[in-house]
Design a protein around this motif. Structure first.
Motif, PDB file in Angstrom:
ATOM      1  N   ASN A 223       0.843  -1.196   0.000  1.00 42.85           N
ATOM      2  CA  ASN A 223       0.000   0.000   0.000  1.00 42.85           C
ATOM      3  C   ASN A 223       0.875   1.241   0.000  1.00 42.85           C
ATOM      4  OD1 ASN A 223       0.442   0.926   2.926  1.00 42.85           O
ATOM      5  ND2 ASN A 223      -0.253  -1.198   3.204  1.00 42.85           N
ATOM      6  N   LEU A 224       0.245   2.404  -0.051  1.00 38.57           N
ATOM      7  CA  LEU A 224       0.969   3.684  -0.138  1.00 38.57           C
ATOM      8  C   LEU A 224       0.991   4.442   1.187  1.00 38.57           C
ATOM      9  CD1 LEU A 224      -0.440   4.975  -3.567  1.00 38.57           C
ATOM     10  CD2 LEU A 224       1.697   3.763  -3.148  1.00 38.57           C
ATOM     11  N   LYS A 225       0.683   3.763   2.269  1.00 42.19           N
ATOM     12  CA  LYS A 225       0.576   4.465   3.557  1.00 42.19           C
ATOM     13  C   LYS A 225       1.901   5.080   3.998  1.00 42.19           C
ATOM     14  CE  LYS A 225      -3.299   1.716   5.273  1.00 42.19           C
ATOM     15  NZ  LYS A 225      -3.792   0.782   6.324  1.00 42.19           N
ATOM     16  N   ALA A 226       3.009   4.470   3.610  1.00 45.36           N
ATOM     17  CA  ALA A 226       4.310   4.980   4.045  1.00 45.36           C
ATOM     18  C   ALA A 226       4.796   6.148   3.199  1.00 45.36           C
ATOM     19  CB  ALA A 226       5.355   3.861   4.013  1.00 45.36           C
ATOM     20  N   LEU A 227       4.237   6.328   2.012  1.00 43.44           N
ATOM     21  CA  LEU A 227       4.758   7.332   1.088  1.00 43.44           C
ATOM     22  C   LEU A 227       4.734   8.753   1.663  1.00 43.44           C
ATOM     23  CD1 LEU A 227       5.947   7.987  -1.633  1.00 43.44           C
ATOM     24  CD2 LEU A 227       3.640   8.045  -2.600  1.00 43.44           C
ATOM     25  N   PRO A 228       3.630   9.199   2.288  1.00 39.07           N
ATOM     26  CA  PRO A 228       3.663  10.564   2.851  1.00 39.07           C
ATOM     27  C   PRO A 228       4.765  10.766   3.892  1.00 39.07           C
ATOM     28  CG  PRO A 228       1.425   9.716   2.787  1.00 39.07           C
ATOM     29  CD  PRO A 228       2.319   8.567   2.472  1.00 39.07           C
ATOM     30  N   TYR A 229       5.050   9.723   4.676  1.00 39.20           N
ATOM     31  CA  TYR A 229       6.124   9.823   5.676  1.00 39.20           C
ATOM     32  C   TYR A 229       7.495   9.897   5.001  1.00 39.20           C
ATOM     33  CZ  TYR A 229       2.447   8.359   8.905  1.00 39.20           C
ATOM     34  OH  TYR A 229       1.280   8.277   9.639  1.00 39.20           O
ATOM     35  N   VAL A 230       7.646   9.159   3.909  1.00 38.44           N
ATOM     36  CA  VAL A 230       8.906   9.194   3.170  1.00 38.44           C
ATOM     37  C   VAL A 230       9.138  10.581   2.580  1.00 38.44           C
ATOM     38  CG1 VAL A 230      10.131   8.295   1.153  1.00 38.44           C
ATOM     39  CG2 VAL A 230       8.877   6.733   2.658  1.00 38.44           C
ATOM     40  N   VAL A 231       8.108  11.144   1.968  1.00 39.71           N
ATOM     41  CA  VAL A 231       8.220  12.482   1.375  1.00 39.71           C
ATOM     42  C   VAL A 231       8.512  13.521   2.460  1.00 39.71           C
ATOM     43  CG1 VAL A 231       6.973  14.291   0.137  1.00 39.71           C
ATOM     44  CG2 VAL A 231       6.748  11.894  -0.575  1.00 39.71           C
ATOM     45  N   ALA A 232       7.833  13.400   3.595  1.00 45.32           N
ATOM     46  CA  ALA A 232       8.063  14.341   4.700  1.00 45.32           C
ATOM     47  C   ALA A 232       9.495  14.243   5.223  1.00 45.32           C
ATOM     48  CB  ALA A 232       7.068  14.081   5.832  1.00 45.32           C
ATOM     49  N   TRP A 233      10.041  13.014   5.242  1.00 49.69           N
ATOM     50  CA  TRP A 233      11.426  12.824   5.698  1.00 49.69           C
ATOM     51  C   TRP A 233      12.402  13.537   4.780  1.00 49.69           C
ATOM     52  CZ3 TRP A 233      16.045  10.780   3.987  1.00 49.69           C
ATOM     53  CH2 TRP A 233      17.001  10.502   4.975  1.00 49.69           C
ATOM     54  N   PHE A 234      12.206  13.418   3.485  1.00 52.68           N
ATOM     55  CA  PHE A 234      13.086  14.106   2.538  1.00 52.68           C
ATOM     56  C   PHE A 234      12.909  15.625   2.618  1.00 52.68           C
ATOM     57  CE2 PHE A 234      13.415   9.936   0.445  1.00 52.68           C
ATOM     58  CZ  PHE A 234      14.776   9.909   0.183  1.00 52.68           C
ATOM     59  N   GLU A 235      11.714  16.080   2.917  1.00 51.42           N
ATOM     60  CA  GLU A 235      11.506  17.525   3.082  1.00 51.42           C
ATOM     61  C   GLU A 235      12.245  18.043   4.306  1.00 51.42           C
ATOM     62  OE1 GLU A 235       7.304  17.974   3.164  1.00 51.42           O
ATOM     63  OE2 GLU A 235       7.092  17.874   0.962  1.00 51.42           O
ATOM     64  N   ARG A 236      12.270  17.249   5.380  1.00 54.63           N
ATOM     65  CA  ARG A 236      13.050  17.640   6.557  1.00 54.63           C
ATOM     66  C   ARG A 236      14.541  17.653   6.233  1.00 54.63           C
ATOM     67  NH1 ARG A 236       9.413  14.245   9.282  1.00 54.63           N
ATOM     68  NH2 ARG A 236      10.962  12.578   9.404  1.00 54.63           N
ATOM     69  N   ALA A 237      14.957  16.691   5.427  1.00 52.02           N
ATOM     70  CA  ALA A 237      16.358  16.670   5.015  1.00 52.02           C
ATOM     71  C   ALA A 237      16.705  17.904   4.190  1.00 52.02           C
ATOM     72  CB  ALA A 237      16.634  15.401   4.208  1.00 52.02           C
ATOM     73  N   ASP A 238      15.785  18.325   3.359  1.00 52.28           N
ATOM     74  CA  ASP A 238      16.015  19.502   2.520  1.00 52.28           C
ATOM     75  C   ASP A 238      16.124  20.771   3.352  1.00 52.28           C
ATOM     76  OD1 ASP A 238      16.232  20.427  -0.268  1.00 52.28           O
ATOM     77  OD2 ASP A 238      14.420  21.555   0.195  1.00 52.28           O
ATOM     78  N   GLU A 239      15.419  20.816   4.482  1.00 51.16           N
ATOM     79  CA  GLU A 239      15.441  21.996   5.346  1.00 51.16           C
ATOM     80  C   GLU A 239      16.761  22.157   6.103  1.00 51.16           C
ATOM     81  OE1 GLU A 239      12.106  21.462   7.859  1.00 51.16           O
ATOM     82  OE2 GLU A 239      10.614  21.904   6.303  1.00 51.16           O
ATOM     83  N   ILE A 240      17.581  21.115   6.113  1.00 45.55           N
ATOM     84  CA  ILE A 240      18.869  21.198   6.805  1.00 45.55           C
ATOM     85  C   ILE A 240      19.757  22.271   6.191  1.00 45.55           C
ATOM     86  CG2 ILE A 240      21.026  19.954   7.250  1.00 45.55           C
ATOM     87  CD1 ILE A 240      19.416  17.418   7.526  1.00 45.55           C
ATOM     88  N   PHE A 241      19.692  22.389   4.877  1.00 50.34           N
ATOM     89  CA  PHE A 241      20.556  23.314   4.165  1.00 50.34           C
ATOM     90  C   PHE A 241      19.821  24.634   3.940  1.00 50.34           C
ATOM     91  CE2 PHE A 241      21.368  18.958   2.948  1.00 50.34           C
ATOM     92  CZ  PHE A 241      22.709  18.829   3.289  1.00 50.34           C
ATOM     93  N   PRO A 242      20.416  25.746   4.340  1.00 48.78           N
ATOM     94  CA  PRO A 242      19.724  27.030   4.229  1.00 48.78           C
ATOM     95  C   PRO A 242      19.495  27.426   2.781  1.00 48.78           C
ATOM     96  CG  PRO A 242      22.031  27.358   4.809  1.00 48.78           C
ATOM     97  CD  PRO A 242      21.773  25.884   4.889  1.00 48.78           C
ATOM     98  N   LYS A 243      18.252  27.802   2.487  1.00 49.23           N
ATOM     99  CA  LYS A 243      17.927  28.297   1.151  1.00 49.23           C
ATOM    100  C   LYS A 243      17.978  29.823   1.182  1.00 49.23           C
ATOM    101  CE  LYS A 243      14.954  24.398  -0.061  1.00 49.23           C
ATOM    102  NZ  LYS A 243      13.606  23.973  -0.488  1.00 49.23           N
TER     103      LYS A 243
END
Length: 307
Positions: A223-243
């Motif tokens: 199923n796709l239940k884990a996908l939103p958590y995976v996307v959110a994890w990568f978004e948190r990773a992206d926030e590590i580096f200042p834009k």
């Protein structure tokens, strides 16, 4: 030392230099038992051997206020590291600095110390220079494995993210290897969640999503239940580096635009995020199709207007 035993409850620091404690350790051990408020214990060149060390460790076990422990210039061997390892593995241990330089500790003792730090969240500085250990990769490998166990993503996440400084070799000419230096540098970051994310991105270039396909499924159906958590994890990773949009903002942060761009590229966040989503898409294409609303009638109307 007799005066120390009478006022031991008031002590928060104990320094003894150039004394022979191998045979005259009874009063010291009694003092350490009674003094539960010690923050620092430094016993330099006191002829401490494995047997004396064992008695000292048992005396201070459970002293949660202890932050600095120094045994420089003694006669501690590898077998004595067993006692120190049990102390570092104690969940109540709050020691942040451990000095064992100028002893007789060989590679077996180094490995015991390193392995004891797997679940330790307090030790930040470890000094082991001027021990009979060789300048070799096998000396540093146990520490690299503890700081970043690359067996799996979960093992990286549960690795040691606290230890920031290790000195293994005498002098300044013999430096730590690049991998160990890099891991220690990462551990200097205050936010330990960010440290774990960085290590996962660096050491798992291809993150396998298949173990998440049947998340929260009673019949192990994908199923796709884990996908939103995976996307959110990568978004948190992206926030590590200042834009930052301009060089002035970067200058205020004390970093250059080149450093920010090169660091972001080294972690490959966007490609890894797309790869993760693609793995779900490839494994469950029908689930994706069902999740996307598709209005056939509206599509027909748009085509008629264009014609």
């Amino acid at each position: 030392m007799y005066q120390l035993t009478n006022k031991s409850n008031q002590l928060n620091r104990l320094d003894i230099l150039c004394s022979n404690l191998r045979n005259g350790h009874t009063v010291l051990v009694t003092t350490l038992h009674r003094c539960t408020n010690l923050k620092r214990i430094c016993l330099f060149h006191c002829n401490i051997n494995n047997r004396t060390l064992l008695l000292i460790v048992e005396a201070i076990r459970g002293h949660s206020s202890l932050e600095t422990l120094s045994f420089g210039g003694n006669s501690i061997r590898s077998t004595g590291c067993t006692a120190l390892s049990t102390l570092l593995q104690d969940p109540n241990c709050n020691i942040n600095t451990l000095q064992l330089y100028q002893n007789r500790i060989r590679i077996n003792g180094i490995i015991m110390i390193a392995n004891s730090l797997a679940n330790n969240t307090s030790l930040r500085k470890l000094d082991l220079h001027h021990n009979p250990i060789l300048f070799h990769q096998t000396t540093e490998e146990p520490f690299c494995n503890v700081l970043c166990n690359t067996t799996s993503i979960n093992s990286i996440h549960s690795s040691n993210h606290t230890l920031e400084y290790i000195r293994l070799y005498p002098g300044l000419s013999r430096q730590l290897g690049p991998e160990l230096r890099s891991l220690l540098k990462l551990n200097e970051i205050e936010n330990k969640r960010q440290v774990a994310i960085r290590k996962i991105l660096l050491y798992h270039p291809n993150i396998d999503m298949e173990p998440l396909f049947d998340m929260a499924s009673e019949d192990e159906e994908w199923n796709l239940k884990a996908l939103p958590y995976v996307v959110a994890w990568f978004e948190r990773a992206d926030e590590i580096f200042p834009k930052v949009k301009n060089k002035r903002e970067l200058a205020n942060l004390g970093i250059s635009q080149t450093e920010t761009e090169s660091e972001r590229e080294s972690y490959d966040i966007d490609p890894k995020k797309l790869s993760a989503i693609f793995q779900f898409t490839r494994a469950m294409p029908l689930s994706f199709a069902a999740a996307i609303p598709f209005d056939v009638e509206s599509k027909k109307k748009k085509r008629k207007r264009r014609s």
